[in-house]
Design a protein around this motif. Structure first.
Motif, PDB file in Angstrom:
ATOM      1  N   LEU A  94       0.851  -1.181   0.000  1.00 12.67           N
ATOM      2  CA  LEU A  94       0.000   0.000   0.000  1.00 12.67           C
ATOM      3  C   LEU A  94       0.891   1.235   0.000  1.00 12.67           C
ATOM      4  O   LEU A  94       1.930   1.248   0.659  1.00 12.67           O
TER       5      LEU A  94
ATOM      6  N   ARG B  19      -1.381   7.732  -0.620  1.00 11.87           N
ATOM      7  CA  ARG B  19      -2.626   7.787  -1.382  1.00 11.87           C
ATOM      8  C   ARG B  19      -3.787   7.149  -0.606  1.00 11.87           C
ATOM      9  O   ARG B  19      -4.893   7.035  -1.151  1.00 11.87           O
ATOM     10  N   CYS B  20      -3.509   6.684   0.587  1.00 12.94           N
ATOM     11  CA  CYS B  20      -4.535   5.931   1.337  1.00 12.94           C
ATOM     12  C   CYS B  20      -5.353   6.884   2.218  1.00 12.94           C
ATOM     13  O   CYS B  20      -4.800   7.612   3.054  1.00 12.94           O
TER      14      CYS B  20
HETATM   15  S1  SF4 Z   1      -7.813   4.272   0.564  1.00 15.24           S
HETATM   16 FE1  SF4 Z   1      -9.295   2.908   1.553  1.00 15.24          FE
HETATM   17  S2  SF4 Z   1      -9.536   1.234   0.099  1.00 15.24           S
HETATM   18 FE2  SF4 Z   1      -7.626   2.261  -0.415  1.00 15.24          FE
HETATM   19  S3  SF4 Z   1      -6.037   1.174   0.712  1.00 15.24           S
HETATM   20 FE3  SF4 Z   1      -6.646   2.913   1.963  1.00 15.24          FE
HETATM   21  S4  SF4 Z   1      -8.191   2.024   3.346  1.00 15.24           S
HETATM   22 FE4  SF4 Z   1      -7.998   0.593   1.602  1.00 15.24          FE
END
Ligand code: SF4
Ligand code: SF4
Length: 300
Positions: free
Chosen positions: A203, A207-208
């Motif tokens: 991840l 951007r999360c």
């Molecule tokens: S933005 Fe939301 S869907 Fe995307 S990785 Fe983060 S917690 Fe998960």
């Protein structure tokens, strides 16, 4: 189930839904190298603590001298009570009491039982020590790793809090999981509103929405649409088929608090430091701070 029925019983009675055991060892280079690459690419954003104590993260013996086993713990917080339509959204894990406190309360009796039964040292970790948590959860057979970057516990899904009890006791490891793995359906990757998931179980926190609305200080990226999320984001869990039909948590302390169900953008904007502290006492939401919540309101 472990090879120790009494240990299973103590854990369940304390509130823990699933435990598993692994023999401790140095975390394999493949895991630590990939973690270092993840850090080097800046994916941890401003969470500098994730890059500290990498030696301890790699070697549980530095966390607890003489550690020989780790008991991994999962507690479901899944519930179906939802906030009213249009309310500023709070991630499910933060609907109730702060899990750090609840998990510690649940894990302490297990650690005490291990200490008393085996005359062993223990160290309880709930997000408070440098631990490769996902690695130990998978290595012990507690769950498997999803492309959403989360541990999925068979039958309980991913809406689980995790914790670890390291101990000097030599315990028989639980057998590995049967072939019940992430289906690679890419629903989580495709649904992620921040395009934060790589599709390789990693991840990009930058951007999360979960990171941005909770940990990040300052303005949010101009092109980010938080989609009504005030604190955290559940999308990559909501779409995962492993969460279809899972049972609700047996722990009322994680249910949606009535005062959180009643929150509105206006009520948050009019909070003072005092009313904020009173509202979010014993809640994980404190992490975002009042200024963070009021900033998030601007992006709803
Ligand atoms: S933005 Fe939301 S869907 Fe995307 S990785 Fe983060 S917690 Fe998960
Ligand atoms: S949504 Fe699909 S790809 Fe993502 S974690 Fe769940 S099963 Fe795996």
């Amino acid at each position: 189930m472990t090879a120790y029925p009494q240990l299973d019983h103590v854990a369940h009675a304390a509130g823990i839904d699933r435990i598993a055991i692994a023999a401790t060892h140095i975390v394999p280079d493949s895991v630590t190298d990939s973690y270092r690459r993840w850090l080097a690419a800046g994916n941890h954003a401003t969470m500098d603590y994730l890059g500290r104590y990498l030696d301890v993260r790699r070697d549980p013996g530095l966390l607890l001298p003489g550690a020989r086993s780790v008991i991994t713990c999962a507690v479901s917080y899944y519930h179906t009570a939802a906030q009213p339509a249009g309310a500023p959204l709070i991630a499910m894990y933060a609907h109730g009491d702060d899990y750090h406190d609840v998990m510690r309360d649940m894990m302490r009796p297990v650690a005490d039982y291990i200490a008393a039964t085996y005359g062993a040292e223990t160290r309880v970790c709930v997000d408070t020590a440098p631990v490769h948590e996902r690695y130990w959860a998978v290595a012990s057979g507690l769950g498997f790793s999803g492309l959403n970057g989360l541990v999925i516990v068979p039958g309980l899904g991913s809406y689980c809090f995790l914790g670890e009890i390291f101990t000097t006791a030599l315990l028989e490891p639980t057998p590995p999981l049967p072939q019940d793995t992430c289906r690679g359906c890419m629903r989580c990757v495709n649904a992620c509103p921040g395009h934060a998931l790589s599709g390789r179980s990693t991840l990009d926190a930058r951007r999360c929405i979960s990171y941005l609305t909770i940990e990040h200080r300052g303005d949010l990226p101009a092109d980010l649409h938080t989609g009504g999320r005030l604190y955290g984001c559940d999308t990559c869990q909501r779409v995962c088929p492993h969460n279809d039909g899972i049972p609700e948590s047996r722990h009322g302390r994680f249910d949606l608090r009535p005062d959180y169900a009643a929150l509105t953008a206006q009520s948050i904007n009019s909070m003072t430091p005092e009313t904020y502290a009173a509202t979010f006492r014993r809640s994980a939401i404190k992490r975002a701070k009042l200024s963070g919540l009021q900033r998030n309101i601007r992006y709803l």
